[in-house]
Design a protein around this motif. Structure first.
Motif, PDB file in Angstrom:
ATOM      1  N   GLY A 293       0.549   2.383  -5.556  1.00 10.89           N
ATOM      2  CA  GLY A 293       1.223   3.582  -6.049  1.00 10.89           C
ATOM      3  C   GLY A 293       2.013   3.350  -7.318  1.00 10.89           C
ATOM      4  N   ASP A 294       3.246   3.840  -7.336  1.00 15.51           N
ATOM      5  CA  ASP A 294       4.108   3.773  -8.517  1.00 15.51           C
ATOM      6  C   ASP A 294       5.387   3.010  -8.207  1.00 15.51           C
ATOM      7  OD1 ASP A 294       2.408   5.386 -10.155  1.00 15.51           O
ATOM      8  OD2 ASP A 294       3.159   7.162  -9.103  1.00 15.51           O
ATOM      9  N   ILE A 295       6.098   2.583  -9.261  1.00 13.34           N
ATOM     10  CA  ILE A 295       7.423   1.971  -9.142  1.00 13.34           C
ATOM     11  C   ILE A 295       8.430   2.888  -9.824  1.00 13.34           C
ATOM     12  CG2 ILE A 295       8.880  -0.013  -9.631  1.00 13.34           C
ATOM     13  CD1 ILE A 295       6.516  -1.786  -9.634  1.00 13.34           C
ATOM     14  N   GLU A 296       9.518   3.176  -9.122  1.00 12.75           N
ATOM     15  CA  GLU A 296      10.542   4.061  -9.665  1.00 12.75           C
ATOM     16  C   GLU A 296      11.444   3.293 -10.625  1.00 12.75           C
ATOM     17  OE1 GLU A 296      14.202   6.875  -7.987  1.00 12.75           O
ATOM     18  OE2 GLU A 296      12.647   6.131  -6.627  1.00 12.75           O
ATOM     19  N   GLU A 297      11.782   3.897 -11.748  1.00 14.49           N
ATOM     20  CA  GLU A 297      12.692   3.269 -12.707  1.00 14.49           C
ATOM     21  C   GLU A 297      14.136   3.371 -12.219  1.00 14.49           C
ATOM     22  OE1 GLU A 297      12.196   4.242 -16.859  1.00 14.49           O
ATOM     23  OE2 GLU A 297      10.111   4.847 -16.532  1.00 14.49           O
ATOM     24  N   PRO A 298      15.003   2.413 -12.659  1.00 11.07           N
ATOM     25  CA  PRO A 298      14.676   1.308 -13.556  1.00 11.07           C
ATOM     26  C   PRO A 298      13.930   0.190 -12.847  1.00 11.07           C
ATOM     27  CG  PRO A 298      16.948   1.140 -12.859  1.00 11.07           C
ATOM     28  CD  PRO A 298      16.438   2.435 -12.297  1.00 11.07           C
ATOM     29  N   LEU A 299      13.058  -0.474 -13.590  1.00 10.35           N
ATOM     30  CA  LEU A 299      12.400  -1.662 -13.100  1.00 10.35           C
ATOM     31  C   LEU A 299      13.287  -2.868 -13.367  1.00 10.35           C
ATOM     32  CD1 LEU A 299       9.993   0.376 -13.293  1.00 10.35           C
ATOM     33  CD2 LEU A 299       8.571  -1.551 -14.020  1.00 10.35           C
ATOM     34  N   GLY A 300      12.921  -3.990 -12.770  1.00 10.85           N
ATOM     35  CA  GLY A 300      13.595  -5.243 -13.075  1.00 10.85           C
ATOM     36  C   GLY A 300      12.868  -5.989 -14.172  1.00 10.85           C
ATOM     37  N   ASN A 301      12.876  -7.301 -14.077  1.00 11.18           N
ATOM     38  CA  ASN A 301      12.279  -8.171 -15.082  1.00 11.18           C
ATOM     39  C   ASN A 301      10.777  -8.328 -14.823  1.00 11.18           C
ATOM     40  OD1 ASN A 301      12.270 -10.108 -17.239  1.00 11.18           O
ATOM     41  ND2 ASN A 301      12.351 -11.756 -15.719  1.00 11.18           N
ATOM     42  N   ILE A 302      10.061  -7.204 -14.798  1.00 10.49           N
ATOM     43  CA  ILE A 302       8.630  -7.220 -14.472  1.00 10.49           C
ATOM     44  C   ILE A 302       7.848  -6.369 -15.462  1.00 10.49           C
ATOM     45  CG2 ILE A 302       8.908  -7.719 -12.029  1.00 10.49           C
ATOM     46  CD1 ILE A 302       8.638  -4.755 -11.437  1.00 10.49           C
ATOM     47  N   ILE A 303       6.559  -6.656 -15.536  1.00  8.60           N
ATOM     48  CA  ILE A 303       5.679  -5.941 -16.454  1.00  8.60           C
ATOM     49  C   ILE A 303       4.300  -5.827 -15.821  1.00  8.60           C
ATOM     50  CG2 ILE A 303       4.995  -8.081 -17.635  1.00  8.60           C
ATOM     51  CD1 ILE A 303       4.926  -6.439 -20.248  1.00  8.60           C
TER      52      ILE A 303
ATOM     53  N   GLY B 206      -8.285  -1.985  -6.671  1.00  5.46           N
ATOM     54  CA  GLY B 206      -7.506  -0.964  -6.004  1.00  5.46           C
ATOM     55  C   GLY B 206      -6.006  -1.144  -6.100  1.00  5.46           C
ATOM     56  N   TYR B 207      -5.556  -2.247  -6.707  1.00  3.97           N
ATOM     57  CA  TYR B 207      -4.126  -2.525  -6.823  1.00  3.97           C
ATOM     58  C   TYR B 207      -3.713  -2.646  -8.288  1.00  3.97           C
ATOM     59  CZ  TYR B 207      -3.798  -3.728  -1.838  1.00  3.97           C
ATOM     60  OH  TYR B 207      -3.814  -3.701  -0.459  1.00  3.97           O
ATOM     61  N   ARG B 208      -2.497  -2.177  -8.589  1.00  2.00           N
ATOM     62  CA  ARG B 208      -1.848  -2.483  -9.855  1.00  2.00           C
ATOM     63  C   ARG B 208      -1.129  -3.818  -9.699  1.00  2.00           C
ATOM     64  NH1 ARG B 208       1.986   2.477 -10.984  1.00  2.00           N
ATOM     65  NH2 ARG B 208       2.214   1.436 -13.012  1.00  2.00           N
ATOM     66  N   LYS B 209      -0.992  -4.558 -10.778  1.00  2.00           N
ATOM     67  CA  LYS B 209      -0.419  -5.899 -10.720  1.00  2.00           C
ATOM     68  C   LYS B 209       0.790  -6.011 -11.644  1.00  2.00           C
ATOM     69  CE  LYS B 209      -1.666 -10.773 -11.542  1.00  2.00           C
ATOM     70  NZ  LYS B 209      -2.751 -11.695 -11.966  1.00  2.00           N
TER      71      LYS B 209
ATOM     72  N   GLU C 120       0.864  -1.183   0.000  1.00  2.00           N
ATOM     73  CA  GLU C 120       0.000   0.000   0.000  1.00  2.00           C
ATOM     74  C   GLU C 120       0.900   1.232   0.000  1.00  2.00           C
ATOM     75  OE1 GLU C 120      -3.083   0.021   2.952  1.00  2.00           O
ATOM     76  OE2 GLU C 120      -3.320  -2.156   2.851  1.00  2.00           O
ATOM     77  N   GLY C 121       1.390   1.574  -1.184  1.00  2.04           N
ATOM     78  CA  GLY C 121       2.302   2.695  -1.328  1.00  2.04           C
ATOM     79  C   GLY C 121       3.100   2.557  -2.600  1.00  2.04           C
ATOM     80  N   ASN C 122       4.284   3.171  -2.609  1.00  6.56           N
ATOM     81  CA  ASN C 122       5.169   3.153  -3.771  1.00  6.56           C
ATOM     82  C   ASN C 122       6.309   2.160  -3.568  1.00  6.56           C
ATOM     83  OD1 ASN C 122       3.687   5.341  -4.940  1.00  6.56           O
ATOM     84  ND2 ASN C 122       4.845   6.766  -3.646  1.00  6.56           N
ATOM     85  N   ILE C 123       6.998   1.831  -4.664  1.00  5.79           N
ATOM     86  CA  ILE C 123       8.147   0.934  -4.633  1.00  5.79           C
ATOM     87  C   ILE C 123       9.328   1.644  -5.294  1.00  5.79           C
ATOM     88  CG2 ILE C 123       9.080  -1.276  -5.403  1.00  5.79           C
ATOM     89  CD1 ILE C 123       6.286  -2.417  -5.359  1.00  5.79           C
ATOM     90  N   GLY C 124      10.522   1.513  -4.673  1.00  9.42           N
ATOM     91  CA  GLY C 124      11.721   2.173  -5.176  1.00  9.42           C
ATOM     92  C   GLY C 124      12.307   1.509  -6.412  1.00  9.42           C
ATOM     93  N   PRO C 125      13.476   2.002  -6.882  1.00  9.20           N
ATOM     94  CA  PRO C 125      14.077   1.496  -8.123  1.00  9.20           C
ATOM     95  C   PRO C 125      14.627   0.079  -7.984  1.00  9.20           C
ATOM     96  CG  PRO C 125      15.568   3.028  -7.041  1.00  9.20           C
ATOM     97  CD  PRO C 125      14.277   3.083  -6.277  1.00  9.20           C
ATOM     98  N   GLU C 126      14.810  -0.563  -9.121  1.00  9.61           N
ATOM     99  CA  GLU C 126      15.379  -1.910  -9.240  1.00  9.61           C
ATOM    100  C   GLU C 126      14.513  -2.976  -8.582  1.00  9.61           C
ATOM    101  OE1 GLU C 126      19.501  -2.069  -8.196  1.00  9.61           O
ATOM    102  OE2 GLU C 126      20.066  -0.582  -9.698  1.00  9.61           O
ATOM    103  N   ALA C 127      13.221  -2.784  -8.589  1.00  7.24           N
ATOM    104  CA  ALA C 127      12.296  -3.799  -8.067  1.00  7.24           C
ATOM    105  C   ALA C 127      12.148  -4.938  -9.069  1.00  7.24           C
ATOM    106  CB  ALA C 127      10.928  -3.174  -7.797  1.00  7.24           C
ATOM    107  N   GLY C 128      12.139  -6.169  -8.553  1.00  8.91           N
ATOM    108  CA  GLY C 128      11.927  -7.323  -9.411  1.00  8.91           C
ATOM    109  C   GLY C 128      13.097  -7.680 -10.291  1.00  8.91           C
ATOM    110  N   MET C 129      14.307  -7.223  -9.944  1.00  9.93           N
ATOM    111  CA  MET C 129      15.476  -7.621 -10.712  1.00  9.93           C
ATOM    112  C   MET C 129      15.626  -9.143 -10.650  1.00  9.93           C
ATOM    113  SD  MET C 129      17.230  -5.264 -12.253  1.00  9.93           S
ATOM    114  CE  MET C 129      17.312  -3.461 -12.308  1.00  9.93           C
ATOM    115  N   ALA C 130      15.812  -9.771 -11.800  1.00  9.93           N
ATOM    116  CA  ALA C 130      15.996 -11.219 -11.916  1.00  9.93           C
ATOM    117  C   ALA C 130      14.819 -12.003 -11.348  1.00  9.93           C
ATOM    118  CB  ALA C 130      17.296 -11.663 -11.249  1.00  9.93           C
TER     119      ALA C 130
END
Length: 324
Positions: free
Chosen positions: A112-122, A130-133, A92-102
């Motif tokens: 909320g939002d995910i800060e770039e760069p993202l990892g291997n996610i889409i 109420g949630y983004r997936k 319930e909020g935002n996620i910082g950079p490099e989330a989901g690497m590998a």
């Protein structure tokens, strides 16, 4: 299910690689996560819960390197190196950079939002109001779950994904083990094609550090410039690019690197003579003509690999140090 509330940003949460080194400091997975309100969970407890396929609910935003290698039975810790079961994470909020690497499996939900760069996610169509997936790109390509990406094009029948949303991603198609195709209409971050076994990635722009690192089959094609240590520890497959910012082929064990311009190879990689089959490979990967294809430079593993050791850096880069 684990529920916790954070009062400030915390890095490395749900990070399956947590006791690697980071800036020359070993991180302790059994330490209590700071900034919790009313709970005292450790980093390891969150990872173990996810490995059991359970859910984690986090109230508040989280920091960088979130869900690193989620859904991977890491060989570094004695595992198979393959994809394993993973649960769902709700933020319930935002996620910082490099989330989901590998990241190979599991699901990230956030408000909320995910800060770039993202990892291997889409991002895909959400099944939770109420949630983004977000799911792993590797799982989208090779897994059994059907999902409809947002802002991008995916043909499940041909396993072809076109990424044209302008989002910078790293470790793209990490551990891909199916004959999928990815076209990136832009640049990519570090580690593109990490541990990839099958499939083809074509990047219309530039790529970052460690492009094709540990490539174990398949093809990685970058029409622009790659960062340092491209093709580090390659075992099989083809890595092709126009130019490189630094050394390529460090610790290389197998496979072939093709480059339009001459580059400095790192031991044991060395320049080899182009042959007819190499010309055919380049033409197949790029659509180049016969004469243009023969102008590429070829690099493969030589005989000096035992003279160097690798030093892994937690930010994804690799340093080669000569053995005295």
């Amino acid at each position: 299910m684990i529920e916790l509330e954070l009062t400030s940003l915390v890095d490395h949460l749900c990070d399956h690689t947590f006791n690697f080194y980071w800036h020359e400091k070993e991180l302790e997975p059994d330490s209590v996560i700071p900034s919790q309100k009313g709970t005292e969970y450790t980093y390891r407890q969150l990872v173990d819960e996810l490995k059991r396929g359970e859910d984690i609910h986090i109230k508040g935003s989280v920091g960088s390197r979130f869900a690193y290698s989620l859904g991977v039975d890491l060989a570094h810790f004695g595992g198979t190196g393959k994809t394993e079961n993973a649960g769902r994470i709700f933020v319930e909020g935002n996620i910082g950079p490099e989330a989901g690497m590998a990241m190979s499996a599991g699901t990230l939900y956030l408000t909320g939002d995910i800060e770039e760069p993202l990892g291997n996610i889409i991002e895909v169509e959400s099944d939770e109001e109420g949630y983004r997936k977000f799911i792993s790109i590797t799982e989208l390509l090779c897994g059994s779950r059907s999902a409809a990406p947002l802002k991008n094009s995916f043909d499940a029948g041909s396993r072809k994904l076109v990424l044209n949303d302008g989002i910078l991603r790293g470790t793209l198609a990490s551990r891909c083990n199916c004959d999928a195709e990815i076209l990136v209409e832009g640049d990519v971050y570090n580690g593109t094609g990490l541990l990839m076994e099958k499939g083809t990635i074509t990047v219309k722009g530039d790529s970052g550090l460690n492009t094709g690192a540990h490539l174990n089959g398949g093809n990685v094609v970058v029409e622009g410039i790659v960062g340092e240590f491209a093709g580090a520890y390659m075992k099989a497959g083809f890595l092709l690019f126009n130019d490189a910012k630094g050394y390529a082929g460090a610790g290389m064990l197998g496979g072939t690197i093709y480059c339009r311009k001459k580059i400095p190879p790192a031991p044991p990689a060395e320049k080899k003579r182009m042959g007819g089959s190499d010309s055919s490979n380049v033409r197949r990967l790029t659509g180049a003509g016969r004469v243009e294809a023969m102008l590429y430079n070829k690099y493969e593993a030589g005989e000096e690999k035992a003279q160097y050791i690798k030093v892994k850096m937690r930010d994804g880069s690799i340093v080669m140090r000569k053995v005295d």
